[in-house]
Design a protein around this motif. Structure first.
Motif, mmCIF file in Angstrom:
data_model
loop_
_atom_site.group_PDB
_atom_site.id
_atom_site.type_symbol
_atom_site.label_atom_id
_atom_site.label_comp_id
_atom_site.label_asym_id
_atom_site.label_seq_id
_atom_site.Cartn_x
_atom_site.Cartn_y
_atom_site.Cartn_z
ATOM 1 N N TYR A 52 -7.984 -12.982 14.518
ATOM 2 C CA TYR A 52 -7.811 -11.532 14.756
ATOM 3 C C TYR A 52 -6.578 -11.342 15.607
ATOM 4 O O TYR A 52 -6.022 -12.206 16.253
ATOM 5 C CB TYR A 52 -9.082 -11.075 15.359
ATOM 6 C CG TYR A 52 -9.343 -11.686 16.824
ATOM 7 C CD1 TYR A 52 -9.857 -12.752 16.764
ATOM 8 C CD2 TYR A 52 -8.849 -11.088 17.955
ATOM 9 C CE1 TYR A 52 -10.059 -13.683 18.140
ATOM 10 C CE2 TYR A 52 -8.959 -11.918 19.244
ATOM 11 C CZ TYR A 52 -9.570 -12.943 19.403
ATOM 12 O OH TYR A 52 -9.790 -13.551 20.455
ATOM 13 N N PRO A 83 -2.962 -7.984 15.822
ATOM 14 C CA PRO A 83 -2.467 -6.888 15.134
ATOM 15 C C PRO A 83 -1.968 -7.081 13.663
ATOM 16 O O PRO A 83 -1.384 -8.267 13.403
ATOM 17 C CB PRO A 83 -1.613 -6.244 15.906
ATOM 18 C CG PRO A 83 -1.582 -7.359 17.364
ATOM 19 C CD PRO A 83 -2.431 -8.311 17.096
ATOM 20 N N PRO A 84 -1.624 -6.091 12.852
ATOM 21 C CA PRO A 84 -1.248 -6.238 11.699
ATOM 22 C C PRO A 84 0.187 -6.983 11.879
ATOM 23 O O PRO A 84 1.123 -6.501 12.741
ATOM 24 C CB PRO A 84 -0.966 -4.956 10.949
ATOM 25 C CG PRO A 84 -1.676 -4.026 11.957
ATOM 26 C CD PRO A 84 -1.966 -4.518 13.260
ATOM 27 N N THR A 104 1.404 -9.955 11.990
ATOM 28 C CA THR A 104 1.467 -11.106 13.127
ATOM 29 C C THR A 104 1.302 -12.278 12.406
ATOM 30 O O THR A 104 1.520 -13.348 13.037
ATOM 31 C CB THR A 104 0.522 -10.962 14.195
ATOM 32 O OG1 THR A 104 -0.746 -10.937 13.713
ATOM 33 C CG2 THR A 104 0.982 -9.888 14.983
ATOM 34 N N LYS A 111 -1.478 -13.289 9.974
ATOM 35 C CA LYS A 111 -2.737 -14.023 10.106
ATOM 36 C C LYS A 111 -2.774 -14.538 8.433
ATOM 37 O O LYS A 111 -3.615 -15.725 8.236
ATOM 38 C CB LYS A 111 -4.029 -13.102 10.039
ATOM 39 C CG LYS A 111 -3.784 -12.541 11.576
ATOM 40 C CD LYS A 111 -4.998 -11.467 12.088
ATOM 41 C CE LYS A 111 -4.610 -10.351 11.232
ATOM 42 N NZ LYS A 111 -3.248 -9.560 11.734
ATOM 43 N N GLU A 157 -8.492 -9.547 5.732
ATOM 44 C CA GLU A 157 -9.066 -7.938 6.313
ATOM 45 C C GLU A 157 -10.577 -7.602 6.259
ATOM 46 O O GLU A 157 -10.849 -6.706 5.475
ATOM 47 C CB GLU A 157 -8.149 -7.056 5.737
ATOM 48 C CG GLU A 157 -6.640 -7.412 5.894
ATOM 49 C CD GLU A 157 -5.683 -6.151 5.699
ATOM 50 O OE1 GLU A 157 -5.967 -5.082 5.805
ATOM 51 O OE2 GLU A 157 -4.386 -6.587 6.001
ATOM 52 N N THR A 197 -9.990 -12.896 8.350
ATOM 53 C CA THR A 197 -8.899 -12.241 9.069
ATOM 54 C C THR A 197 -9.504 -10.901 9.318
ATOM 55 O O THR A 197 -10.028 -10.166 8.753
ATOM 56 C CB THR A 197 -7.407 -12.211 8.795
ATOM 57 O OG1 THR A 197 -7.397 -11.307 7.544
ATOM 58 C CG2 THR A 197 -7.080 -13.740 8.037
ATOM 59 N N THR A 198 -8.833 -10.229 10.558
ATOM 60 C CA THR A 198 -9.239 -8.777 10.705
ATOM 61 C C THR A 198 -7.953 -8.383 11.748
ATOM 62 O O THR A 198 -7.757 -8.935 12.670
ATOM 63 C CB THR A 198 -10.408 -8.541 11.405
ATOM 64 O OG1 THR A 198 -10.553 -6.986 11.750
ATOM 65 C CG2 THR A 198 -11.076 -9.419 12.352
ATOM 66 N N ASN A 199 -7.836 -6.944 11.560
ATOM 67 C CA ASN A 199 -6.968 -6.247 12.618
ATOM 68 C C ASN A 199 -7.906 -5.632 13.663
ATOM 69 O O ASN A 199 -7.148 -5.166 14.588
ATOM 70 C CB ASN A 199 -6.104 -5.299 11.793
ATOM 71 C CG ASN A 199 -5.129 -6.072 10.521
ATOM 72 O OD1 ASN A 199 -4.583 -7.065 10.889
ATOM 73 N ND2 ASN A 199 -4.920 -5.165 9.564
ATOM 74 N N LYS A 212 0.888 -10.306 19.009
ATOM 75 C CA LYS A 212 2.226 -10.187 18.679
ATOM 76 C C LYS A 212 3.370 -11.082 19.430
ATOM 77 O O LYS A 212 2.827 -11.624 20.467
ATOM 78 C CB LYS A 212 2.749 -8.788 19.381
ATOM 79 C CG LYS A 212 2.281 -7.608 18.364
ATOM 80 C CD LYS A 212 3.026 -6.286 18.979
ATOM 81 C CE LYS A 212 2.438 -5.135 17.830
ATOM 82 N NZ LYS A 212 3.406 -3.865 18.229
ATOM 83 N N THR A 236 6.664 -7.356 15.130
ATOM 84 C CA THR A 236 5.974 -8.444 14.694
ATOM 85 C C THR A 236 6.810 -9.251 13.746
ATOM 86 O O THR A 236 7.940 -8.678 13.204
ATOM 87 C CB THR A 236 4.577 -7.849 13.968
ATOM 88 O OG1 THR A 236 5.005 -7.404 12.593
ATOM 89 C CG2 THR A 236 3.827 -6.915 14.935
#
Ligand SMILES: Nc1ncnc2c1ncn2[C@@H]1O[C@H](COP(=O)(O)OP(=O)(O)O)[C@@H](O)[C@H]1O
Ligand SMILES: [Mg+2]
Length: 490
Positions: A267, A269-270, A272, A274, A329, A374-376, A399, A445
């Protein structure tokens, strides 16, 4: 003292041109190829000028029915003499090259069988050799010897435009395929290597054809993401490497009755990294990669999503080789905690419930599977799902800090240089200052840094296209301007 050697799996061994080839569990390997392409022989070392051999087998659908497609790409050093040899190996437009022709001349029964089934190409090869076309192989005899077993193996040999890659290709109907076909194809590949590298060049070498213990490719291509390409995230990368080791050594796990992690939740932020880390982990293990996309699951019809997810897990129970399943996601697939009572959220909650249950069963039943989600938005993923104990590894992917950003810049730029620079073409100027770039890109990022580079590359390419070359390499100032641009646009 008990002797444990009986428990150790040994593959079938055959000799070819002085080399020893061990085939480990060929039947399983062929079965696995029905589902996902299987790479073989990655670890081997080759005689000059051969640099690497990519050998794989994959299922394919043909109008006549499903087949197993065997393919080998033999890459050689980019030297004139290897090009010359390759051209000699493959005669003109004729798919059956000198390689095969030579073997026929020597009366090699395997090659003869292969050539027999290539049809007109075989006739041409025979004509070149001044031989009469031999009698057709007996049709419906059961394969008793290797030579018999390869009846129907349609092999072609070609080379790339660059003149440095030889490709061999053969197909066998899925229902007919046996380990003998694999053995014949490996033999043919080694024969091609022998033609390129010279007599006796394989003597004393050992090759293992197996699905296990495959280290990552040494020369990553643009499609191959490796953990080495990840900047920063030192601890996350270290943890993933550990997990990869546990998957590459199932025998060690078994010996100690140890359970390796099978569920990873990433997990952060978008942008980064994953998704990148998931792909790189699959490569590090040598695992097959199966990404489950939201549309594959969510279905507007009542009960459709539940059926889909059950089917996905049903398939997963049958994976016979290490397979990384990526639910990217994840939050978009599985329920939001405490979502509303409308029909859409109810459907999502049902999917979450089934997911939990299926994940439990799957991990219990199939140690080959590694599930990565994965998840934001970790807070959106149903708490009980995460706490169910099935995601034994939870990794925060934050980040990048300044040092990490410098490393990301460095790795990306190095990658671009390796992929695009050539004699007479310099992509980056000598004045690059990674520390300054890292400082200027505060808050960005890895995905942002990639975008910074993409914009500069595009600007340069357009300038090149308009002016017909003579464009200066990318400078520090241009990179800084692109960083400012991107920061300013948000
Ligand atoms: N830490 C990193 N090191 C190197 N490249 C990165 C990193 N993070 C992101 N990138 C680059 O950005 C791209 C997009 O990142 P991605 O993996 O899709 O992020 P996420 O899945 O977390 O949203 C990657 O393909 C990679 O090129
Ligand atoms: Mg992603």
């Amino acid at each position: 003292m008990p002797d444990a050697s009986f428990a150790r799996q040994r593959g079938e061994i055959f000799e070819y041109a002085g080399a020893t080839v061990e085939m480990v569990d060929a039947a399983t390997l062929l079965a696995a190829a029905r589902v996902n392409p299987v790479d073989l022989l990655r670890q081997a070392s080759w005689p000059e000028p051969v640099k690497r051999v990519d050998l794989s087998v994959a299922g394919a659908d043909r109008p006549g029915g499903p087949v197993h497609a065997f393919s080998a790409a033999i890459s050689t050093a980019d030297e004139p003499y290897s090009k010359e040899r390759i051209r000699k190996l493959v005669l003109g437009q004729d798919p059956v090259g000198l390689l095969l022709a030579k073997r026929i001349e020597q009366g090699d029964p395997i090659t003869t069988r292969i050539v027999d089934s290539v049809g007109s190409a075989a006739v041409a090869a025979y004509r070149k050799l001044g031989l009469d076309r031999p009698t057709q192989p007996a049709a419906n005899r059961r394969p008793a010897t290797l030579a018999d077993a390869v009846v129907g193996l349609q092999a072609t040999v070609t080379y790339d435009e660059s003149g440095t890659v030889v490709r061999l290709f053969a197909e066998v109907p899925r229902d007919d395929v046996t380990p003998a076909h694999l053995q014949a194809f490996v033999g043919l590949t080694l024969q091609a290597v022998l033609e390129l590298a010279g007599e006796n060049s394989l003597t004393g070498r050992k090759f293992v054809i197996s699905r296990d213990a495959v280290p990552p490719r040494t020369a990553p291509t643009t499609q191959t993401v490796t953990l080495d390409m990840v900047g920063g995230l030192t601890e996350v990368v270290a943890e993933l490497r550990e997990i990869a080791v546990s998957f590459r050594h199932p025998e060690a796990m078994e010996r100690w009755g140890a359970r390796r992690p099978q569920g990873i939740l990433m997990y952060g932020p978008p942008g980064t990294g994953k998704t990148m880390l998931s792909r790189a982990l699959a490569n590090e293990i040598g695992a097959d990669f199966r990404e489950i996309r939201t549309p594959e699951i969510l279905d507007k019809w009542l009960g459709g999503s539940e059926r889909n997810i059950k089917q996905i897990f049903r398939d997963a129970r049958r994976y016979r080789v290490p397979t990384l399943m990526l639910f990217d996601e994840f939050d978009s697939i599985v329920s939001y905690a405490g979502a509303g009572g409308d029909a859409a959220s109810q459907a999502l909650n049902a999917v979450a419930g089934i997911f939990k249950q299926e994940m439990n069963d799957l991990i219990e039943e199939n140690p080959n599977v590694l599930v990565v989600a994965t998840t934001n938005f970790p807070h959106r993923v149903d708490d009980s799902l995460i706490r169910s104990g099935r995601f034994d590894v939870k990794l925060s992917v934050p980040k990048p800090d300044e040092a990490s950003r410098a490393e990301i810049f460095r790795k990306m730029i190095q990658g671009l240089i390796a992929a695009h620079e050539q004699p007479g073409f310099e992509m980056f100027a000598d004045d690059l200052d990674l520390v300054a770039l890292a400082h200027a890109s505060h808050g960005m990022t890895g995905a942002d840094i990639k975008e910074v580079l993409r914009r500069v590359q595009l600007a340069k390419a357009m300038q090149d296209a308009r002016t017909g070359g003579h464009v200066a390499p990318i400078s520090q100032d241009e990179l800084l301007a692109s960083v400012r641009d991107l920061l300013g646009s948000r």
